[in-house]
Design an enzyme around this catalytic site. Sequence first.
Site, mmCIF file in Angstrom:
data_model
loop_
_atom_site.group_PDB
_atom_site.id
_atom_site.type_symbol
_atom_site.label_atom_id
_atom_site.label_comp_id
_atom_site.label_asym_id
_atom_site.label_seq_id
_atom_site.Cartn_x
_atom_site.Cartn_y
_atom_site.Cartn_z
ATOM 1 N N GLY A 320 11.860 11.560 -5.525
ATOM 2 C CA GLY A 320 11.714 11.181 -6.927
ATOM 3 C C GLY A 320 11.429 12.399 -7.785
ATOM 4 N N ALA A 321 10.593 13.295 -7.253
ATOM 5 C CA ALA A 321 10.220 14.516 -7.952
ATOM 6 C C ALA A 321 9.501 15.411 -6.958
ATOM 7 C CB ALA A 321 9.294 14.201 -9.127
ATOM 8 N N MET A 322 9.408 16.699 -7.288
ATOM 9 C CA MET A 322 8.711 17.613 -6.386
ATOM 10 C C MET A 322 7.861 18.584 -7.192
ATOM 11 S SD MET A 322 7.916 18.708 -3.471
ATOM 12 C CE MET A 322 6.778 20.090 -3.318
ATOM 13 N N GLU A 323 6.602 18.713 -6.767
ATOM 14 C CA GLU A 323 5.598 19.423 -7.558
ATOM 15 C C GLU A 323 5.615 20.942 -7.419
ATOM 16 O OE1 GLU A 323 4.858 17.466 -4.860
ATOM 17 O OE2 GLU A 323 3.262 18.367 -3.652
ATOM 18 N N ASN A 324 6.778 21.576 -7.239
ATOM 19 C CA ASN A 324 6.822 23.040 -7.130
ATOM 20 C C ASN A 324 5.963 23.667 -8.218
ATOM 21 O OD1 ASN A 324 9.094 22.663 -5.240
ATOM 22 N ND2 ASN A 324 10.142 22.029 -7.103
ATOM 23 N N HIS A 356 1.689 12.461 -12.049
ATOM 24 C CA HIS A 356 1.492 12.685 -10.614
ATOM 25 C C HIS A 356 1.816 14.140 -10.251
ATOM 26 C CE1 HIS A 356 1.780 11.512 -6.253
ATOM 27 N NE2 HIS A 356 2.540 12.598 -6.246
ATOM 28 N N GLU A 357 2.960 14.620 -10.710
ATOM 29 C CA GLU A 357 3.370 15.978 -10.346
ATOM 30 C C GLU A 357 2.438 17.012 -10.969
ATOM 31 O OE1 GLU A 357 5.352 16.016 -7.969
ATOM 32 O OE2 GLU A 357 5.966 13.930 -8.189
ATOM 33 N N HIS A 360 -0.762 17.509 -9.168
ATOM 34 C CA HIS A 360 -0.595 18.375 -7.995
ATOM 35 C C HIS A 360 -0.756 19.859 -8.323
ATOM 36 C CE1 HIS A 360 0.493 15.861 -4.677
ATOM 37 N NE2 HIS A 360 1.581 15.373 -5.224
ATOM 38 N N GLU A 379 -1.538 13.845 -1.419
ATOM 39 C CA GLU A 379 -0.869 12.753 -2.124
ATOM 40 C C GLU A 379 -1.773 11.657 -2.646
ATOM 41 O OE1 GLU A 379 1.867 13.085 -3.238
ATOM 42 O OE2 GLU A 379 2.559 14.772 -2.045
#
Length: 826
Positions: A320-324, A356-357, A360, A379
Amino acid sequence: MGKTCRVSTLCVLCVILALVSIATIVTLWTLALTDHGDVTAPWDSYRLSMDVIPEYYNITIWPRLSPDPNNGLYIFTGQSTVHFECVKETNLILIHSSQLSYTRQDNEHMANGAAALIIESTWLQPETQYLVINLKSKLRQGQKYQLYTEFTGELADDLSGFYRSEYEEDGLQKIVATSQMHPTYARKTFPCFDEPALKAIFHITLIHPPGTVALSNGMERDIANITIDGVSWTKTKFEPTKKMSTYLLAITVSDYTYINTTQKDPQIRIWARRKAIDLGQGNYALNVTGPILDFFQSYYNIAYPLTKSDQIALPDFYYGAMENWGLVTYRETNLLYDPKTSSSRNKEKTATIIAHELAHMWFGNLVTLRWWNEVWLNEGFASYVAYLGADHAEPTWNVRDLIVLDKIHKVFAVDALTSSHPLSSNEDSIVLPNQISEQFDVISYSKVQKLQHLTNFGLFSFFLQTYLNHFGYSNTVGNDLWHHLQMAVKDNNGSLPHSVDRIMSPWVLQMGFPVVTINTAIGKVSQKHFLLDADSNVTVKSPYKYAELQLLKCKYALTHCGMMVFGYWPTLILIQITSNKLFIPMYSFCRAQLLSTSLALRTTSYLSKETEYMPWQSALNNLDYYYLMLDRTDVYQPMQDYIRKQVTPLFLYFKNMTLDWSSVPVQHTDHFFKRMYFKILTQQCVNCNLFRIHPNLRSVVYCSAIAAGDEAEWEFGWLQFKIASVANEANKLMFALACTNNTELLNRYLSYTLNSTIIRKQDATSVITSVASNRAGQKLAWDFVRNHWEYMFTEYGVGSFSFASMITGVTARFSTPAELQEVYTH
Ligand SMILES: *[C@@H]1O[C@H](CO)[C@@H](O)[C@H](O)[C@H]1NC(C)=O
Ligand SMILES: *[C@@H]1O[C@H](CO)[C@@H](O)[C@H](O)[C@H]1NC(C)=O
Ligand SMILES: *[C@@H]1O[C@H](CO)[C@@H](O)[C@H](O)[C@H]1NC(C)=O
Ligand SMILES: *[C@@H]1O[C@H](CO)[C@@H](O)[C@H](O)[C@H]1NC(C)=O
Ligand SMILES: *[C@@H]1O[C@H](CO)[C@@H](O)[C@H](O)[C@H]1NC(C)=O
Ligand SMILES: *[C@@H]1O[C@H](CO)[C@@H](O)[C@H](O)[C@H]1NC(C)=O
Ligand SMILES: *[C@@H]1O[C@H](CO)[C@@H](O)[C@H](O)[C@H]1NC(C)=O
Ligand SMILES: *[C@@H]1O[C@H](CO)[C@@H](O)[C@H](O)[C@H]1NC(C)=O
Ligand SMILES: *[C@@H]1O[C@H](CO)[C@@H](O)[C@H](O)[C@H]1NC(C)=O
Ligand SMILES: [Zn+2]
């Protein structure tokens, strides 16, 4: 491999590599492999030995955005120098590398007047994903070294590592080179020590076609035009990253544009396709990012650690998404929002996923889990504080209420199966890349929310601050967390009946949760492992002793006690059954045969008077189970009629309130309410006026139209899907296309998922699951999955998250033992 590599006096170790055809390399590695079949060899272990510790990497990567004319492959090339310290004498360096090819050539130009370290041999170990470097002499403890490599990889459309995404704009095919390193794909991009605890600083440079824009975790610092073999390229250097884990790296090259805010520090940018930005689809994300970052800065009491916050929407994205860190990547549907066509559900999703991201950026990125056996450390907290962040950005939505529905119910259902797992498992039991991917499930994301019930809100925030400050730029395990929570309680003169560790450990180390039965007549309290399927065989037995003493003590003050001390949901649920109308979890009890079905269904008689969102959504979540089980039986129609009768007063209530569905109710949750309500009344809505319909209702209306129509309507829907320029709109059409009852069309639709130019890989599992959720399509979907099992497993099995959800989706209606058996055969 050859052994020509000479190294210079400052202990520069080098592996110089050049391009060779793939076939040659495969042969070479295969030959090398057979020499090293020893099972006990260090390179057979999936975990690094920690003999050497990286400090920083200096990496240049050059993606080619057009295919090689010789073989049609898109590739990237790169060079990397990793600076590391030897902490334990060794003559063997193991560094992760997957699907990269290296070859040696003479390296005269490497000499820097430094002492040579002679490489005895190097080879690849594909099974454990290492590049192995065997030295003639030992590296000395306390000394620092550099390893230089040149490598080539494929810029494939496989959604992992550094990969290729495509889209069409103004009739032109455009390529985006983008990345997904998490959890174990950085090693597919450059050789690296690819474990979360081996944090390092990354100096990144990208070479890309002039006119395109390159992004990474750090801000672009130096952009220059260069010429390579007579062709001009642009070279973008980024400011070095903070000390961080490899899985948080991100690099992209695209023809994108952005919008930014006037907020000065940090600089906030939203990146997307030019057309999407021009149409204002990034505006909502930009609007909420500033307030959410502000909220977290004060909630964690730590400034945002970076100079910029980029968020980018990608046409093809697996998760869905990635917190880079500093460059968060999203599926288009999750970042972009179009006020004209997207629903309020889309808007809510955008706000909560961004929250959410961004959560993180501190929890997960600044402080990181030590190993993947404790994914919940990253998470669980992000999922919880995301709701606080979203609530801050959209205070009128009552987002906090949704926690119960979105998260708790989901985890409740999954954790009540024998296939569940404890939150935390032994570090040694999670080593394979596949096992790592499997950790990212609903349990890790949601079960941790119990923690905040342990303490009051202010104390929880205080605890997070000390914890993040103490462990910034390093890694933690669960015990660190308990320890800090205990300290926070002490510093605030708080009191708990037991140590935090004693309260939390049973809950973290045992899977599932107990059902607590309180017999008020005789004052007896008992608990046992709660299982949805009462006949299932539990292989991992848990004692289920959750602070029994407190339970007894609090018998007469259930409300507070349930929230504060236990907080596990059955307790809370029991309380709510007696105290108000949140009767819903009764259904779960019913499925588990603790209550009879008729008793549970009888509680729905109350629904006809209910107009609140929460009870309805809960009821429908649970009724879904009955629909799935009964919709192929004689009970289906009477049940449908019964529910419709219960829902009718509500339908009229909303019809009136929305002036015949043309206006939007003020209360945010009402939007959802209408949406879910329509799920049940789908057929009635076939008569709704399609053109006046509000975006919130579109998915239902599209579905009804396709269900009522035939091939012509379907083809029309398909055409609209192909030309849709708003990702959310395309998504609604994609789901609607599965609503037809024409099996020929459904089969055709299923077959499209095998060709990624027709249905994007990221969407294939959703299409199959939607077809399966249609009564007419369930069997087709299951047959389809079985017939193409090999293909699906290799194509969608990358991260098992969506593969697993597809299997769950496709088999959701299975209720006979014969059907169950079919699942086990794979
Ligand atoms: C990274 O490598 C380039 C040459 O490859 C060099 O010019 C630059 O100084 C290096 N940067 C660091 C931080 O080592
Ligand atoms: C690089 O070249 C592009 C066009 O090819 C030009 O627009 C840009 O200004 C140049 N950048 C620099 C830093 O010279
Ligand atoms: C937004 O970006 C433009 C360049 O595209 C820049 O001039 C401006 O300073 C940026 N605004 C802020 C507040 O950073
Ligand atoms: C973003 O904020 C601006 C200014 O408050 C507002 O005019 C605009 O409607 C908002 N856009 C979206 C999509 O919410
Ligand atoms: C805790 O109690 C001590 C001694 O009673 C007191 O000095 C301190 O201020 C209290 N701390 C808090 C945060 O209330
Ligand atoms: C549980 O185990 C028993 C005995 O081994 C077996 O008869 C029964 O079928 C199993 N139940 C399930 C649901 O697998
Ligand atoms: C319909 O809505 C109006 C206000 O919008 C309200 O006054 C009226 O009582 C409602 N009628 C019913 C039957 O709910
Ligand atoms: C499909 O649905 C339509 C309308 O509900 C119905 O008339 C038709 O008979 C159905 N076709 C099949 C094959 O079930
Ligand atoms: C996939 O679909 C495209 C467009 O319809 C077609 O050109 C291509 O041949 C298909 N590929 C395969 C492998 O069927
Ligand atoms: Zn997350």
